[in-house]
Every structure is written in structure tokens, then in C-alpha cells.
Design a protein around this motif. Structure first.
Motif, PDB file in Angstrom:
ATOM      1  N   LYS A  47       0.853  -1.173   0.078  1.00 40.02           N
ATOM      2  CA  LYS A  47      -0.023  -0.177   0.034  1.00 40.02           C
ATOM      3  C   LYS A  47       0.867   1.377   0.111  1.00 40.02           C
ATOM      4  N   ILE A  48       2.082   1.008  -0.300  1.00 35.85           N
ATOM      5  CA  ILE A  48       3.082   2.284  -0.250  1.00 35.85           C
ATOM      6  C   ILE A  48       3.711   2.579  -1.584  1.00 35.85           C
ATOM      7  N   ALA A  49       3.733   3.964  -2.266  1.00 33.20           N
ATOM      8  CA  ALA A  49       4.313   4.103  -3.397  1.00 33.20           C
ATOM      9  C   ALA A  49       5.590   5.043  -2.895  1.00 33.20           C
ATOM     10  N   VAL A  50       6.479   4.947  -3.592  1.00 31.99           N
ATOM     11  CA  VAL A  50       7.599   5.982  -3.773  1.00 31.99           C
ATOM     12  C   VAL A  50       7.669   6.519  -5.210  1.00 31.99           C
ATOM     13  N   PHE A  51       7.766   7.867  -5.211  1.00 31.25           N
ATOM     14  CA  PHE A  51       7.962   8.443  -6.518  1.00 31.25           C
ATOM     15  C   PHE A  51       8.752   9.482  -6.692  1.00 31.25           C
ATOM     16  N   THR A  52       9.145   9.966  -7.889  1.00 29.83           N
ATOM     17  CA  THR A  52       9.727  11.076  -8.091  1.00 29.83           C
ATOM     18  C   THR A  52       8.873  11.754  -9.335  1.00 29.83           C
ATOM     19  N   ASN A  53       8.808  13.090  -9.557  1.00 29.97           N
ATOM     20  CA  ASN A  53       8.234  13.697 -10.605  1.00 29.97           C
ATOM     21  C   ASN A  53       9.067  14.954 -10.849  1.00 29.97           C
ATOM     22  N   SER A  54       9.181  15.147 -12.094  1.00 29.52           N
ATOM     23  CA  SER A  54       9.673  16.473 -12.429  1.00 29.52           C
ATOM     24  C   SER A  54       8.845  17.131 -13.618  1.00 29.52           C
ATOM     25  N   TYR A  55       8.750  18.436 -13.442  1.00 27.97           N
ATOM     26  CA  TYR A  55       7.537  18.904 -14.380  1.00 27.97           C
ATOM     27  C   TYR A  55       8.303  20.475 -14.504  1.00 27.97           C
ATOM     28  N   LEU A  56       8.039  20.885 -15.824  1.00 30.91           N
ATOM     29  CA  LEU A  56       8.205  22.329 -16.072  1.00 30.91           C
ATOM     30  C   LEU A  56       7.039  23.103 -16.506  1.00 30.91           C
TER      31      LEU A  56
END
Length: 436
Positions: free
Chosen positions: A101-110
Motif C-alpha cells: 500500500k506504499i508508493a515511492v515516486f519522483t516527478n519532474s515538471y516544467l
């Protein structure tokens, strides 16, 4: 905001690692909730008003062999000076991993906008000489998020899920003036110039989500209805402005404003899903006097609909309710789900066209366009309808065994009773003779 937020997907029907972005409450679903990795990317561009046409017309007049008439110069400048004029560009990418039930994430947005400022003293002489100071001001930020999300079902309310994300956010806030008639090869690389003078700072963000799977609460509910609500960046994280913005008189920090969005979905059949979602907040953009409040509705049809292979086909509509002249965009999507590998592609395009140049030649482009792609490797996550069917089959298969056990126990008890009644009477059990 990441581009994938703009191509309509109901926040009530998400699954997998990317649920941390769409609605972290969905991370707690016991079924239809696979784990693994998802990698989304996207790009979006939008033009409001005649800003591109005015800038290109000025450059075309500068390159003309003879001094242009004052009327043509005035017309080009007027096209730059319309309210709400601007260009917006968005680019994003990320990596999302889910375990349990755990999510690890990275997002990059311009998220970047170009807003025109005119020099009303434009004359044929200043245009030819390139000394007119009409410009496009680029402003916005590139934000990188590193976060963790968690969701769970409420024990007191089956079918109700709550979840949230906690994110560390690092931003580069940029500001750059691009002078239309004084551009050189170096100045033409606007994106590099925008980033070179950017100010870097960090903050944190908080997202919260709610999901109600009505069928799990009321088993008789038809069409499998689901309702979701997500709030992003509820703490209103702010970041340091660049020196160029402060020098130009732009006060205050760059804020990633809170956004509330809700969605709903139904499934008339296990191969057909109908979704809708709506921004509850009026969201600011890097283009002055232009806001965003998206509404979308769509259909998804699963062509093969097997656990090991499927081709989803999606079609829908979306519209920016904050801008009356934005027009309705058409959204399309498809993909390939083969074994554990899933490829997905979506696009949105506006049927409206804008003129990008009228002096010398006339060209037109869509007013707005967006494309999003994702690649996933997922495991587990049984379909909810299949899970209910398996549960029903399991109960049916267990019923005869249970009935047989009850029958055997009844027969055993009856035999013991018959044996007890057949025993001869003893002195202890015989009645005492009557005395006379």
C-alpha cells in the motif's frame, strides 16, 4: 502541473503506482491494485490570443526589403497587446514504484509561460533597426518532487479509502525577457536563458485523497460506481523568485497553489468504463489573466479484456471552464497490456486554430495540444469483478461440504439417541414398588 493531469482520467478509477499522483487513497484498494513500476512522460503547449502572430509579423517586417507601412507596424504591435495573450509550455516525467500500500515516486515538471509586453513607440524605422523594445517575458518553474504515498481502507466503513503523499520539492524559478526584434542566435535559445538565471530553493508538499467504492459498501449497487476527491499541495508551497524577476518589479514568491479535483466513474460492463472529473479550484497559470479549471468526460473500452492481454481504447472530451473561449478538446488514448508489461498513449487536441503569422504568409496551428505516454511493469492486482466471482464460486464449492458435515452430525446424534433408548432398565432406574 504534470501534463498527465490534463488528459482526462477519473480520479475514482486509478490503480497501480501512479495512483500516488492521481489519488493516493487508491493505494489502499485490496483488489485492482497491482504493484510494480510506472514511468510516465508528457508534453503540452497552448496559445492564447494572437501573441505568436504579432511576434512573427514584427520579425517579418524587420526582414522586409523596404520600410513597412506604419499601418502594418501598428497592426503587428496591436496583436501583441491583446488581454490574456500568451504561450504556455508544460513538460513532465516521473518514476513511480509501489509495494503493498506504499508508493515511492519522483516527478519532474516544467510549467512555463510567455507573456508579451509592447513598446507602443514602434515605427517603421525602429522596426527595421531592431530597436523597438517589444518583448516576451518567460516565467515559471521547473519542480522536482521526491515523495512517498500511502492509502488504506477504513475499518469502520468498507469501501471508503483515505490516503496521502508527503513530498520534498525542489524548484528552479525562472524569469527571462526575450526582445522580439533584438534577438540573436544566443537569445533565441530562450529555454536555456530561462534556466540560467533561475533561483533554486526547496520546500515540501502535502497531498490528500479520498475514494469511495460504493459497491464494496452496498453490494447491491449497480454499475460499480466510484467517487474520488484529491487535494494537491494543500500547504501552498512557495519558492524563492529569481533576481531578474525582483529587478523587474515582480514581487512575492513563486507559489504552487493548492488544487482540488474530484472524479466519478461507473462500469456498465467489465469491458466498459465511463469516467468524469472536474477541478473544484480555479487554478492560476504562468500566463497573466489566464486561469485553468478543467472538466473532462471519457469512455474506455477494453477490446480483449483478458488478464494477460488487453487493448484499451479511450475517447472523451475536456474543456477549460475558466476561459470562455477555450473551446472543447478531443481526447483519445490506447495502449497494449501484454502479460506484465503495459504501454499507454494519450493525446488531446483543440479543434480551434490560431494564426501564427500573417505578414508574408499565413500559417495556423491547434490552439492547444497535449501528448502523454507511459510504460509500466506491473504484477498482481486482480480485477474486482473477477475477485467477486471467484469468491462466489468458492462459497458455492464449500456449501456441499458444509451441508454434508451437518447431515453426518445429525445422523450420529440420532444413532446415539436410539442406542440410549434401547438399553434395559436397571435397579437404579426402575420405579419403586407401591406399598400396600
Amino acid at each position: 502541473r504534470p501534463v498527465r493531469a490534463k488528459i482526462s482520467r477519473a480520479k475514482a478509477a486509478v490503480q497501480g503506482p501512479i495512483a500516488a499522483y492521481w489519488n493516493p487513497a487508491a493505494l489502499g484498494r485490496p483488489t485492482a491494485n497491482p504493484y510494480g513500476v510506472q514511468i510516465p512522460v508528457g508534453v503540452r503547449a497552448a496559445v492564447t490570443g494572437s501573441v505568436i502572430e504579432g511576434a512573427n509579423d514584427l520579425e517579418a517586417l524587420k526582414d522586409s526589403q523596404t520600410p513597412p507601412p506604419q499601418a502594418q507596424v501598428a497592426a503587428a504591435v496591436a496583436k501583441l497587446n491583446q488581454p490574456g495573450n500568451g504561450v504556455r509550455l508544460g513538460v513532465d516525467g516521473g518514476v513511480n514504484v509501489k509495494i503493498g500500500k506504499i508508493a515511492v515516486f519522483t516527478n519532474s515538471y516544467l510549467d512555463m509561460g510567455a507573456v508579451p509586453t509592447i513598446d507602443a513607440t514602434a515605427t517603421p524605422a525602429t522596426v527595421i533597426a531592431g530597436t523597438n523594445n517589444s518583448k516576451l517575458t518567460l516565467k515559471g518553474a521547473q519542480v522536482v518532487e521526491l515523495g512517498v504515498g500511502y492509502g488504506r481502507e477504513m475499518s469502520f466503513a468498507p469501501g471508503l479509502y483515505l490516503g496521502g503523499n508527503l513530498k520534498i520539492m525542489s524548484a528552479q524559478v525562472g524569469y527571462y525577457d526575450y526582445y522580439v526584434l533584438r534577438n540573436s542566435n544566443e537569445d533565441s535559445n530562450m529555454l536555456s536563458k530561462f534556466k540560467d538565471g533561475a533561483a533554486k530553493s526547496s520546500n515540501f508538499g502535502v497531498d490528500l485523497g479520498m475514494l469511495w467504492d460504493i459497491t464494496r459498501t452496498f453490494e447491491g449497487a449497480v454499475l460499480h460506481p466510484r467517487v474520488g476527491l484529491v487535494g494537491r499541495n494543500l500547504n501552498n508551497p512557495k519558492f524563492k523568485p529569481p533576481a531578474a524577476a525582483t529587478a523587474a518589479g515582480a514581487t512575492g514568491k513563486y507559489a504552487v497553489n493548492p488544487q482540488l479535483r474530484m472524479g466519478a466513474s461507473i462500469s456498465p460492463f467489465n469491458w466498459w468504463n465511463i469516467t468524469t472529473d472536474l477541478d473544484l479550484t480555479r487554478n492560476l497559470t504562468p500566463v497573466d489573466n489566464v486561469a485553468s479549471r478543467q472538466f473532462g468526460v471519457g469512455n474506455e473500452f477494453n477490446v480483449f479484456n483478458r488478464s494477460w492481454i488487453n487493448i484499451p481504447v479511450r475517447a472523451g472530451l475536456m474543456r477549460n471552464l475558466a476561459e470562455s473561449g477555450s473551446g472543447t478538446m478531443l481526447t483519445l488514448g490506447t495502449g497494449l497490456n501484454f502479460l506484465h508489461v503495459i504501454f499507454d498513449a494519450s493525446a488531446a487536441v483543440s479543434p480551434k486554430r490560431v494564426v501564427t503569422q500573417s505578414q508574408g504568409k499565413e500559417t495556423k496551428v491547434p490552439r492547444e495540444v497535449a501528448v502523454a505516454l507511459s510504460l509500466s511493469v506491473l504484477f498482481g492486482g486482480a480485477d474486482e469483478e473477477s475477485t467477486r466471482e471467484m469468491r462466489a464460486e468458492s462459497n458455492a464449492s464449500e456449501q456441499p461440504a458444509s451441508t454434508e458435515k451437518v447431515r453426518e452430525a445429525s445422523e450420529k446424534a440420532q444413532k446415539e439417541l436410539d442406542a440410549e433408548s434401547a438399553k434395559p432398565a436397571t435397579s437404579e432406574s426402575a420405579p419403586e414398588p407401591t406399598k400396600k
